[in-house]
Design an enzyme around this catalytic site. Structure first.
Site, PDB file in Angstrom:
ATOM      1  N   ASP A  93     -40.387 -46.521 -39.263  1.00  0.00           N
ATOM      2  CA  ASP A  93     -41.809 -46.312 -38.981  1.00  0.00           C
ATOM      3  C   ASP A  93     -42.176 -44.839 -38.844  1.00  0.00           C
ATOM      4  OD1 ASP A  93     -40.422 -46.093 -36.599  1.00  0.00           O
ATOM      5  OD2 ASP A  93     -41.576 -47.620 -35.537  1.00  0.00           O
TER       6      ASP A  93
ATOM      7  N   ASP B  19     -37.591 -43.290 -26.678  1.00  0.00           N
ATOM      8  CA  ASP B  19     -37.047 -44.636 -26.825  1.00  0.00           C
ATOM      9  C   ASP B  19     -35.688 -44.849 -26.174  1.00  0.00           C
ATOM     10  OD1 ASP B  19     -39.277 -44.868 -28.370  1.00  0.00           O
ATOM     11  OD2 ASP B  19     -38.274 -45.526 -30.173  1.00  0.00           O
TER      12      ASP B  19
END
Length: 888
Positions: free
Chosen positions: A72, A482
C-alpha cells in the site's frame, strides 16, 4: 494493529509529508547551484523482512514461478524463485512522485509474461497532490514507462485490499481495464497501457464510502470500481475477450457484465444485495464466478460477509458461505481457485481480528468447507497447520496470549491469498505484517498438517520515523510505524524481536546518551500504557516511563549527553523534562507545545528546540528555554535538526517549504546564530557519520536538493562541497524523515523511507575530500581506471547490469566516456546515470551533468537493461577514452 496504516498517515501528516507534496520548488532568489560530484554506492536494506500490509499477490497464469506482490505504501515486488526472495521494482520513484510508491492494482500479462503493469498513487484526497499513473514494463519491472492519469489513485486508501482493479485481457493483451475511485468510472487501454480513456458506456462509478462525513476526504471517498475479471472461455487469441465482469463499490449493484468485449454493460440479475464484492474469481472450466462479499470495504473493518457462486451459463446464484450469516463477525476476501484442480476454492475471513483470521477451503466448488482451525473445547482450538516463523521471529510480537489467541497469529487483514496456478501445494497470502506461504497445502485435504512460513525475504515495507547509530553497541536502532522499532546487531539478519515492554504501535522518536550509548529513550503511540520508554543496555531491554497528564502521542524525545536527564515533547501536552528515567516529569517553560526537541551531544544540561521558525535553547536540563535571536529559519514545522557529536554548540538544521526559507543551516554557537549554506537549494534531513580519512570533521549526510538534483548527499568538508551517493534507480520516494551516518564505518549512511524500510549504503570511495570548488581546466581522463561489471538480474531474453568505474589515477576527471564491446548478441535497451550510444556490439557510455566529476580514488556507477540471446557473456575489456581500464 488495525490502526497501523492510519497512524502512519497521521504521523506523516504531522511531519509535513502529507499536507502537500514534498517541496520541489524554491522560494524567491534561489541559492546558486553547487558543483556536485557522484560516488558509486551499494544499497541494501537493513533486514526486517516485511513489516506492513500486502494487499495483493498476483501469479502469472502462463509462466511458472512468475509472481508479483503489491504494497500500500512500499511499491511492488517480483518473486525470484532461484533465491526465494522478492525483488523491489519501484525504487526509481523519486521525491516529486512519492505517491507512486502506493500500488492499488497490479497485472501480469499471461500472453507476454515479460509485460507487467502497476496502477500507482497513494491517496485520493489532498494528502497526495499528484495524480495517479499506470506504469508499464516490458522487462518484468526492471524498467518502466509511465502514463499519467487525469485523476488520483489510492494505494493506501480504504478498500485497497479489494481487486485486482487492473487487468490484462488474456486473449488480446493490448487491452487493459482499470477500475478508478472517486466516481471516475471504468477505464480502458487498447494499446498496451500507453493511452487510456473512460468506458463511457459503463453505467455505475460506485457510491460506497467508508465514512461519508469524514472531512479529510480519506474515509469519505467513493471507493469506485474494485475489480475486473475476464471469462477466458469467451475469446480466442488475438481477439478481445467477449465476457468481462466488473465489481463496483455499490451495495445494491455490486457486479456488472459485458458480453460484447466492453461495448455494453448490464447489472447481473439476481445478485445479492447489502454487500460489497471484494473479489470476483472465475473458474472458466466449470463456468463459475466466485464472489467474496463483505458489508464494508476493509481492510480493517467488516462485520458480516457471504460467499456466492454464480453459474455463468444459467445465471443461477448459490450461497456457498461456509458459515451462517448470523455466525459471521467478519467479511470474506482472499478468494482464489486452484487452477490445477478448479473445483478447489479458498477464501479468508479477512477482518477477523480476534482471536485470529480464518481460512476456508472447499474441494467441491463450494459445496462443503473445512477451516484452517476450529474449536475443540472452547477456548482450546485445533489447527490444520503449524507455523514456523524462525526466519522472522518478531512475528510472535513477544506475546503470550491466553487461548483462544495464539502466537504467531495466522494473520489479519488477509485480503490477498493465492494458490500457485502451477503448483497446488504452494499458496501465498498477505497479512498486515508479512507474506506467509506453504508448499505442502494439499496435506489439508488428506488429514495431515501443512506448514506455514514467512515468504517475505526482500520485501521491506516499514515506514521509518527515526534512526540512530550509536558509537558502540548495536550499529543501528530504528523507530518505525506499525511495528515499533528494532535493534539491529547485524544489518544482514532479521532481529529476533521488535522493541517490547512496552510495544508501541508506532515509535515516533529515538535518542541515546552520547557519552553513555547504553542509555536509550524512545517515544511512541500506544492505545493504553506509557508513551515513553527507556533502556540501559543499548536498546536490548526496555521499561516504560510515566506520562505527564494529557499525553496522547509520542512526539519527540531527547537524551542528555550523559544520560542523566531527558526532555520530551509529547503530543497532547507541552514540553517536559526529567532527571532519571521519567518517573516524574516537570513542565518546561519558555518553549511552545509541539516543539521538536534535541540534545547537545557534549553538555548534558543543554537541550534545543524548534517551533514555527524559532530556535530555543535550554542550559538547565530543559527546565527553561530561551528563544534564540536567530532569524531567517524555516517558518513552518517541517524541520529536523541535530547537534554534532563531539562538538559543543555545533548544530545543523534542515527543513522548510517551497513558499519560504528552505535549505540547510549551521550554527557554531549553540543556536544563537545560524548561517545558511548557500549551495543547498532544499534539505529535509541531516545526519553525521565517521570522518573521511584525513578529515577532522565528521561526514555530513542529507536528503536534499543540491545542484538542481534531488538525492542523498554526503559532504566531508563541512558542506563546502557535496557528493550525491544515490542514483536515479535508487530514490525510494520520500526520504525526508531521518538520516544518519555510521560513526564506525566511513561513508555508510542509513536512510529512512516511507514504506521501503531502512535502506543503507556503503561507498566504494576510500576517503578524502569531495573535490574543490574550483577544479581548474578540464584535463582529458587518463587511462588509470578500473571497471567492475556485474549482471544483477537475468531472465529469458533480458538482463540488468551495473557498471562501476573507478578513477585509480592522480588527477580528477571532469567528464568521462567509457566504451566496450559485447561478446555476443547483447543490446542495451535503456541506461540510467549515463548517456549511451551503440554501433553493433560496441557501446559507449558518457557522463551526465551531475556525475562528470570523479576525484582520484572515487568511483561513479551506472546501470542498464539489455536484451540477449545465446549466451550473455561479460565484456572482456573497457576503454576510458583511448586508454584501457583494469577489469575486476
Amino acid at each position: 494493529m488495525r490502526r497501523t496504516r492510519i497512524l502512519t498517515v497521521l504521523l506523516a501528516l504531522a511531519a509535513g509529508l502529507l499536507a502537500g507534496s514534498p517541496p520541489t520548488a524554491l522560494a524567491a532568489d534561489p541559492a546558486p547551484r553547487a558543483a556536485v560530484t557522484a560516488d558509486s554506492y551499494t544499497w541494501k536494506n537493513a533486514r526486517i523482512d516485511g513489516g506492513g500490509f500486502v494487499p495483493g499477490i498476483v501469479f502469472n497464469r502462463t509462466e511458472k514461478d512468475l509472481a508479483y506482490a503489491r504494497t500500500d505504501i512500499g511499491g511492488a515486488y517480483r518473486w525470484q524463485e532461484s533465491s526465494r526472495t522478492w525483488t523491489p521494482l519501484l525504487d526509481h520513484v523519486g521525491w516529486d512522485d512519492w505517491g507512486h510508491t502506493g500500488v492499488i492494482g497490479l497485472a501480469s500479462d499471461s500472453v507476454d509474461p515479460d509485460r507487467v503493469y502497476a496502477a500507482v498513487g497513494t491517496y485520493t484526497n489532498d494528502w497526495d497532490p499528484g495524480n495517479g499513473a499506470v506504469l508499464r514494463s516490458a522487462d518484468r519491472g526492471a524498467t518502466w514507462q509511465r502514463t499519467d492519469l487525469p485523476f488520483k489513485l489510492g494505494g493506501n486508501m480504504p478498500g485497497r485490499g479489494m481487486g485486482e482493479r487492473l487487468a490484462v485481457d488474456p486473449h488480446d493483451n493490448d487491452v487493459l481495464y482499470l477500475g478508478a475511485p472517486s466516481g471516475h468510472g471504468l477505464w480502458r487501454s487498447t494499446d498496451a497501457g500507453v493511452t487510456w480513456s473512460e468506458v463511457t458506456a459503463f453505467p455505475n462509478p460506485g457510491n460506497y464510502a467508508q465514512d461519508p462525513g469524514d472531512t479529510s476526504g480519506y474515509a469519505s471517498d467513493n471507493q469506485g470500481i474494485t475489480w475486473v475479471t475476464f471469462d477466458e472461455s469467451t475469446g480466442s487469441a488475438g481477439s478481445a475477450t467477449g465476457t468481462v465482469y466488473v465489481g463496483v463499490a455499490d451495495k445494491e449493484n455490486a457486479v456488472y457484465r459485458s458480453t460484447d468485449a466492453g461495448v455494453t454493460w448490464e447489472r447481473l440479475a439476481g445478485q445479492p444485495t447489502g454487500y460489497l464484492a471484494h473479489k470476483g474469481v472465475l473458474d472458466a472450466e466449470h463456468g463459475y464466478l466466485y464472489l467474496a462479499y463483505s458489508d464494508t470495504g476493509g481492510p480493517y473493518d467488516g462485520g458480516r460477509g457471504r460467499l456466492y457462486r454464480y453459474a455463468t451459463a444459467t445465471g443461477t446464484w448459490t450461497d456457498i458461505s461456509p458459515v451462517a450469516e448470523a455466525d459471521t463477525f467478519y467479511g470474506f476476501s482472499g478468494l482464489t481457485v486452484d487452477r490445477q484442480h478448479p473445483g478447489t476454492v479458498m477464501a479468508t475471513a479477512y477482518s477477523s481480528w480476534w482471536p485470529d483470521t480464518q481460512i476456508f477451503r472447499s474441494t467441491d466448488s463450494g459445496g462443503t468447507w473445512t477451516q484452517a482451525w476450529s474449536y475443540t473445547s472452547y477456548p482450546e482450538r485445533a489447527n490444520r497447520y503449524t507455523m514456523d516463523v524462525s526466519s522472522s521471529p518478531w512475528l510472535t510480537w513477544g506475546a503470550n496470549p491466553a487461548p483462544p489467541e495464539q502466537t504467531p497469529k495466522l494473520g489479519w487483514m488477509t485480503e490477498a491469498l493465492e494458490i500457485d496456478p502451477f503448483d497446488s501445494d504452494r499458496m501465498m497470502y498477505g497479512t498486515g505484517a508479512t507474506v506467509y506461504g506453504t508448499e505442502n497445502l494439499t496435506k489439508w485435504d488428506s488429514g495431515g498438517t501443512f506448514t506455514i512460513t514467512p515468504m517475505v525475504r526482500g520485501l521491506e515495507e516499514t515506514a521509518v520515523n527515526d534512526l540512530v547509530a550509536p558509537p558502540s553497541g548495536a550499529p543501528l536502532l530504528s523507530a518505525l510505524g506499525d511495528v515499533g522499532g528494532f535493534r539491529h546487531t547485524s544489518l544482514t539478519e532479521v532481529p529476533p524481536m521488535m522493541f517490547t515492554s512496552p510495544n508501541f504501535t508506532t515509535s515516533t522518536s529515538l535518542d541515546f546518551a552520547e557519552s553513555k550509548p547504553d542509555v536509550v529513550v524512545r517515544s511512541g503511540n500506544l492505545d493504553s500504557g506509557p508513551h515513553v520508554a527507556f533502556s540501559t543496555d543499548n536498546g536490548a531491554n526496555w521499561f516504560g516511563g510515566t506520562d505527564p497528564s494529557g499525553v496522547s502521542g509520542g512526539g519527540t524525545v531527547a537524551a542528555g549527553a550523559d544520560g542523566s536527564r531527558f526532555v520530551w515533547s509529547p503530543e497532547g501536552a507541552g514540553v517536559h523534562h526529567t532527571t532519571g528515567f521519567g518517573t516524574s516529569w516537570q513542565a518546561s517553560s519558555g518553549i511552545p507545545a509541539g516543539a521538536v526537541v534535541e540534545s547537545d551531544r557534549m553538555d548534558p544540561k543543554t537541550f534545543y528546540g524548534f517551533k514555527s521558525g524559532k530556535f530555543y535553547v535550554s542550559k538547565d536540563g530543559g527546565a527553561t528555554f530561551t528563544a534564540s535571536a536567530a532569524t531567517g529559519l524555516p517558518a513552518g514545522d517541517s524541520v529536523r535538526f541535530k547537534a554534532l557529536p563531539g562538538g559543543e554548540g555545533d548544530v545543523w538544521l534542515a527543513g522548510g517549504a517551497a513558499d519560504g526559507p528552505y535549505g540547510l543551516w549551521h550554527s557554531t554557537d549553540g543556536g544563537a546564530t545560524f548561517t545558511r549554506l548557500p549551495d543547498v537549494e532544499a534539505a529535509d534531513t541531516i545526519g553525521f557519520g565517521k570522518a573521511a580519512p584525513g578529515a577532522s570533521y565528521q561526514t555530513l549526510f542529507t536528503s536534499a536538493k543540491i545542484g538542481g538534483v534531488r538525492g542523498i548527499f554526503r559532504s566531508t568538508d563541512r558542506g563546502a562541497t557535496w557528493t550525491r551517493v544515490n542514483d536515479d534507480a535508487h530514490q525510494w520516494g520520500w526520504t525526508g524523515a531521518a538520516i544518519t551516518g555510521d560513526p564506525r564505518v566511513y561513508g555508510r549512511v542509513y536512510v529512512a523511507t516511507n514504506g521501503r524500510g531502512v535502506v543503507y549504503g556503503d561507498t566504494s570511495d576510500t576517503g578524502g575530500g569531495d573535490g574543490g570548488t574550483d577544479p581548474g581546466p578540464d584535463p582529458a581522463p587518463t587511462g588509470a581506471c578500473k571497471v567492475t561489471y556485474t549482471v544483477t538480474n537475468q531472465w529469458s531474453g533480458g538482463f540488468q547490469a551495473d557498471v562501476r568505474l573507478t578513477n585509480t589515477g592522480t588527477s580528477a576527471w571532469h567528464g568521462w566516456s567509457l566504451g566496450w564491446s559485447f561478446p555476443g548478441d547483447q543490446r542495451v535497451t535503456q541506461m540510467w546515470n549515463a548517456e549511451h550510444t551503440r554501433s553493433g556490439p560496441a557501446v559507449t557510455a558518457r557522463n551526465v551533468a551531475w556525475n562528470a566529476e570523479v576525484a582520484p580514488g572515487a568511483s561513479v556507477g551506472f546501470g542498464f537493461t539489455g536484451s540477449w540471446s545465446g549466451t550473455n557473456g561479460k565484456p572482456s575489456g573497457f576503454r576510458l577514452g583511448e586508454h584501457g581500464c583494469a577489469l575486476e
